[in-house]
Write an enzyme that holds these catalytic residues in place. Structure first.
Site, short mmCIF file in Angstrom:
data_model
loop_
_atom_site.label_atom_id
_atom_site.label_comp_id
_atom_site.label_asym_id
_atom_site.label_seq_id
_atom_site.Cartn_x
_atom_site.Cartn_y
_atom_site.Cartn_z
N SER A 151 35.02 -24.19 45.02
CA SER A 151 35.22 -22.84 45.22
C SER A 151 36.44 -22.34 44.34
CB SER A 151 35.81 -22.65 46.65
OG SER A 151 34.97 -23.30 47.65
N SER A 176 21.70 -27.67 40.15
CA SER A 176 20.40 -27.48 40.47
C SER A 176 19.59 -27.45 39.19
CB SER A 176 20.33 -26.19 41.28
OG SER A 176 20.92 -26.19 42.33
N GLU A 210 26.97 -21.00 45.54
CA GLU A 210 27.04 -19.52 45.06
C GLU A 210 28.09 -18.95 45.63
OE1 GLU A 210 23.82 -17.49 43.52
OE2 GLU A 210 22.61 -19.34 43.41
N THR A 235 30.97 -20.20 48.76
CA THR A 235 30.76 -20.25 50.27
C THR A 235 30.97 -19.01 50.91
OG1 THR A 235 33.00 -20.79 50.71
CG2 THR A 235 31.78 -22.58 49.99
N ASP A 282 32.55 -18.47 53.52
CA ASP A 282 34.31 -18.19 53.81
C ASP A 282 34.83 -17.61 52.48
OD1 ASP A 282 34.01 -20.78 55.81
OD2 ASP A 282 33.06 -21.22 54.20
C1 LIG Z 1 22.06 -28.32 46.81
C2 LIG Z 1 23.41 -27.82 45.99
C3 LIG Z 1 23.18 -27.27 44.97
C4 LIG Z 1 24.11 -26.58 43.96
N1 LIG Z 1 23.90 -26.10 42.96
C5 LIG Z 1 24.83 -25.72 41.91
C6 LIG Z 1 24.43 -25.32 40.51
O1 LIG Z 1 23.28 -25.22 40.38
N2 LIG Z 1 25.54 -24.83 39.88
C7 LIG Z 1 26.84 -25.36 40.17
O2 LIG Z 1 27.53 -24.92 39.32
N3 LIG Z 1 26.95 -25.52 41.19
C8 LIG Z 1 26.12 -26.05 42.50
N4 LIG Z 1 26.40 -26.45 43.34
C9 LIG Z 1 27.88 -26.43 43.99
C10 LIG Z 1 28.46 -25.41 44.90
O3 LIG Z 1 28.12 -24.15 44.41
C11 LIG Z 1 29.52 -25.80 45.54
O4 LIG Z 1 29.35 -26.93 46.40
C12 LIG Z 1 30.20 -24.51 46.30
O5 LIG Z 1 30.63 -23.75 45.17
C13 LIG Z 1 31.40 -25.23 47.14
O6 LIG Z 1 32.18 -26.06 46.33
P1 LIG Z 1 32.73 -27.53 47.12
O7 LIG Z 1 31.45 -28.10 47.50
O8 LIG Z 1 33.57 -28.27 46.11
O9 LIG Z 1 33.65 -27.12 48.41
P2 LIG Z 1 35.17 -26.79 48.36
O10 LIG Z 1 35.37 -25.85 47.56
O11 LIG Z 1 35.78 -28.19 48.33
O12 LIG Z 1 35.36 -26.11 49.77
C14 LIG Z 1 35.29 -26.96 50.96
C15 LIG Z 1 35.55 -26.06 52.21
O13 LIG Z 1 36.88 -25.56 52.05
C16 LIG Z 1 36.80 -24.15 52.07
N5 LIG Z 1 37.70 -23.52 51.24
C17 LIG Z 1 37.89 -23.80 49.84
N6 LIG Z 1 38.81 -23.17 49.39
C18 LIG Z 1 39.47 -22.19 50.56
C19 LIG Z 1 40.36 -21.34 50.54
N7 LIG Z 1 41.25 -21.03 49.64
N8 LIG Z 1 40.60 -20.73 51.73
C20 LIG Z 1 39.73 -20.95 52.78
N9 LIG Z 1 38.73 -21.95 52.72
C21 LIG Z 1 38.36 -22.47 51.60
C22 LIG Z 1 35.16 -23.81 51.61
O14 LIG Z 1 34.96 -22.51 52.19
C23 LIG Z 1 34.59 -24.79 52.10
O15 LIG Z 1 34.16 -24.59 53.44
C24 LIG Z 1 25.32 -26.97 44.23
C25 LIG Z 1 25.69 -27.51 45.68
C26 LIG Z 1 24.76 -28.02 46.28
C27 LIG Z 1 25.07 -28.67 47.53
#
Ligand SMILES: Cc1cc2nc3c(=O)[nH]c(=O)nc-3n(C[C@H](O)[C@H](O)[C@H](O)COP(=O)(O)OP(=O)(O)OC[C@H]3O[C@@H](n4cnc5c(N)ncnc54)[C@H](O)[C@@H]3O)c2cc1C
Length: 633
Positions: free
Chosen positions: A201, A229, A440, A442, A444
């Site tokens: 995020s 992806s 794209e 979350t 949240d």
């Molecule tokens: C199947 C799949 C395909 C994907 N495809 C792509 C792609 O093509 N290109 C690409 O670049 N990425 C891709 N992603 C990555 C995806 O965009 C990220 O998983 C997403 O942005 C969330 O990041 P994270 O998983 O590291 O979660 P984190 O950022 O670690 O978040 C974990 C949790 O904490 C919450 N959180 C984080 N920060 C805060 C805050 N400040 N306040 C409150 N809550 C917070 C989030 O909402 C979430 O609930 C893909 C992921 C998956 C699983």
């Protein structure tokens, strides 16, 4: 076999229609007719035309939402109609979503067929080999994909909605000419590389680096990206990396994000095995590694140091597509639920005769109607040249992904044990849908974005109010307007706003509910901003509730707008739409009323927030549940 029979003819048909020179490339926007446009919004000409921005200020900014926009001209409508049939048939007759899911790969016949259909370059201009669709046309086709196979949808979306969207939006003429023709035909596949192991995020925290060469001709790219992806299929990557940027004024060097177009053929680009996932299994997700990749300087996308803006623009630009696809998913799922409810007999009755099933079906229809209305509202606004649609686009992504989850979950409930079986294919859709609330942005983070973006605009107005107070004569208009509004609100007299000039009279009651909810919402936004000032950014319990009400409000307005259009045009489903709209507005207004009243004055709300914080802290300290089993062991 089927694909081999069908795809070439469809492909030829689309090629003829899609690449022909007579097709319009840009929309000519006609201002909506009638005197009802912008009857309420006041203030300077440069004020935002976004309804969402206005609602945080207690304004009814109706430009972008009333009347419900119809942006396609006759030729574009005709062209789209000619595409809808073949694309639907392709998904019904050729693509096999269950097989793709089982193989964890999109079948080759489907990939080939989609390429021949032109599905890899729907929005690429026709002179560069694409189909040249506007956002609204794109939404309609993406909806069909969403109805049938979300795994295929992500393969196509990762390619064109984010993978090469940066080239479309920010590419130089040379970059577009070099890359887009092959990307549009599907000869090359694209991916969007932002996420890293330590940066999700918080996209600004990426560590992948691109160091400029002393000669200035290239950058050396090092780093790794996860969960990309199409990462294992792509030939062209939009990659975000930190680059040193010298501040012209101070000479200080800062690390800033820059976007690059990177070819696998540059060397040093490798990827990991396909990830094993819960859903969208057919779509390839992989780690991508960049090891000393030499990227020519002409492959910088946008400005050096401007990569974060590029990334956010790409994501903002594609969100309506997700809502459109999920509106399609819900349409398909609702048909399955209805089919089961209409044919399953229990207790001597078809189960659709039971009130509990009726409520489920009605709510599912309302959620689909809202999502679809939002998707086409946002796409039309973009086609009309709106630049201020980011809050609305984020709302459409949040709403669509949560609505589709609820609708599919309820479909499984209506189907009973049959819904849990693989054969009807609903469990696959539920698995596929889960990721839409995560990637794209979350939901949240997007809720925080919706609330903070809205508060920021309102905050600017409030600080304007502060300076107006210092110079009361020069800003009499602002003061009178604001003071009047605040006084009226405090006296409980309402703001004098009304939607009656822009909605159909049969929807007047829902219009009044919406205006009332907007007034309650804006009063709380103002009170919270005055209370917390800049500290509002840390008040996530408050922000979440503001975002939820903002979502409800925007949803009310889009369905009011769409149902009004249907009633005015005497559409055959107009009375049904009125029921969907009225039902939505009754419940949404009640939610806003309750949420805002609690935020405004309920002392228990503060206690609740303190408790949430303390319970969560205790859980984290304990490493899980604090309480032991009631048996004591
Ligand atoms: C199947 C799949 C395909 C994907 N495809 C792509 C792609 O093509 N290109 C690409 O670049 N990425 C891709 N992603 C990555 C995806 O965009 C990220 O998983 C997403 O942005 C969330 O990041 P994270 O998983 O590291 O979660 P984190 O950022 O670690 O978040 C974990 C949790 O904490 C919450 N959180 C984080 N920060 C805060 C805050 N400040 N306040 C409150 N809550 C917070 C989030 O909402 C979430 O609930 C893909 C992921 C998956 C699983």
């Amino acid at each position: 076999m089927q694909a081999a029979r069908m795809a070439p003819s469809v492909g030829r048909q689309l090629q003829r229609l899609g690449v022909g020179s007579s097709r319009p490339r840009a929309l000519v926007w006609q201002p909506p007719p009638g005197p009802a446009r912008r009857p309420y919004a006041s203030g300077a000409a440069q004020e935002s035309k976004s309804f969402a921005v206005g609602m945080f200020k207690g304004q009814l900014t109706t430009d972008q939402v009333f009347p419900y926009p119809s942006v396609l001209n006759e030729e574009q409508t005709q062209f789209l109609k000619e595409l809808v049939g073949p694309v639907s048939r392709f998904f019904e007759e050729v693509n096999d979503p269950a097989k793709n899911d089982m193989m964890e790969k999109v079948e080759e016949t489907t990939m080939q067929g989609l390429k021949e259909l032109g599905a890899f370059g729907l929005q690429v201009p026709s002179e560069l080999g694409g189909v040249g669709l506007c956002n609204t046309q794109y939404a309609r086709l993406v909806e069909i994909v969403g109805t049938h196979d979300l795994g295929v949808g992500i393969t196509l979306g990762a390619h064109q909605s984010i993978g090469f969207k940066g080239i479309l939006l920010f590419g130089t003429k040379a970059q577009k000419e070099k890359y887009l023709p092959k990307l549009a035909s599907g000869e090359t596949i694209a991916a969007f590389c932002l996420t890293e192991p330590s940066s999700g995020s918080d996209a600004a925290s990426i560590r992948t680096s691109a160091v400029p060469s002393p000669c200035g001709k290239y950058y050396t790219l090092n780093g790794s990206k996860i969960w990309i992806s199409n990462g294992g299929l792509a030939d062209v990557f939009t990659v975000f990396a930190k680059t040193p940027v010298t501040d012209a004024a101070t000479g200080a060097v800062k690390e800033k994000i820059t976007a690059f177009v990177v070819e696998r053929s540059f060397g040093g680009v490798t990827h990991g095995p396909p990830e094993k996932k819960m859903g969208i299994k057919a779509s390839n997700t992989a780690e991508v590694y960049f090891d000393g990749v030499r990227v020519p300087s002409e492959n910088v996308l946008g400005k050096v140091g401007g990569g974060f803006k590029v990334a956010m623009h790409i994501l903002n630009n594609g969100r309506f597509g997700m809502a459109a696809a999920l509106a399609g998913t819900m349409r398909g799922i609702i048909a399955k639920a209805v089919d089961h409810a209409a044919n399953r007999t229990q207790f001597g009755e078809k189960i659709h005769n039971f009130g509990l099933i009726q409520e489920k079906l009605a709510r599912m229809a309302m959620l689909q109607y809202v999502t679809e209305s939002m998707a086409y509202m946002v796409s039309a606004n973009m086609d009309q040249g709106a630049t201020d649609f980011q809050i609305e686009a984020a709302i459409s992504k949040i709403f669509g992904s949560e609505a589709a989850w609820k609708v599919t979950d309820e479909c499984i409930q209506i189907m009973g044990g049959m819904g849990f079986m693989k054969e009807p294919g609903v469990e696959r859709v539920l698995r596929d849908l889960r990721i839409f609330r995560i990637f794209e942005g979350t939901n949240d983070i997007l809720r925080l974005f919706v609330a903070l973006q809205g508060c920021m605009d309102k905050g600017k107005e409030l600080s304007g109010l502060g300076s107006a107070l210092k110079n009361p004569f020069g800003n009499a208009g602002l003061l009178l307007g604001e003071a009047g509004k605040q006084l009226r609100r405090r006296a409980g007299l309402g703001s004098g706003l009304s939607l009656s000039a822009v909605i159909h009279q049969e929807l007047n009651r829902s219009g009044e509910l919406t205006v009332k909810a907007l007034e309650q919402f804006a009063a709380v936004v103002e009170a919270k901003l005055i209370k917390h000032k800049k500290g509002i950014v840390n008040e996530q319990f408050v922000l979440q509730r503001l975002a939820d009400s903002a979502i409800d409000l925007y949803a009310m307005v889009v369905v009011l707008s769409r149902a009004s259009r249907s009633l005015s045009e005497g559409h055959p489903t107009a009375q049904h739409e009125k029921m969907l709209c009225d039902s939505w507005c009754i419940e949404a207004a009640a939610r806003v009323r309750e949420n805002m009243a609690a935020l405004q004055s309920d002392p228990q709300q503060q206690e609740l927030f303190r408790n949430f914080k303390s319970i969560s802290t205790a859980l984290v300290e304990r490493g899980g549940m604090v309480t032991s089993n009631p048996l004591g062991f």
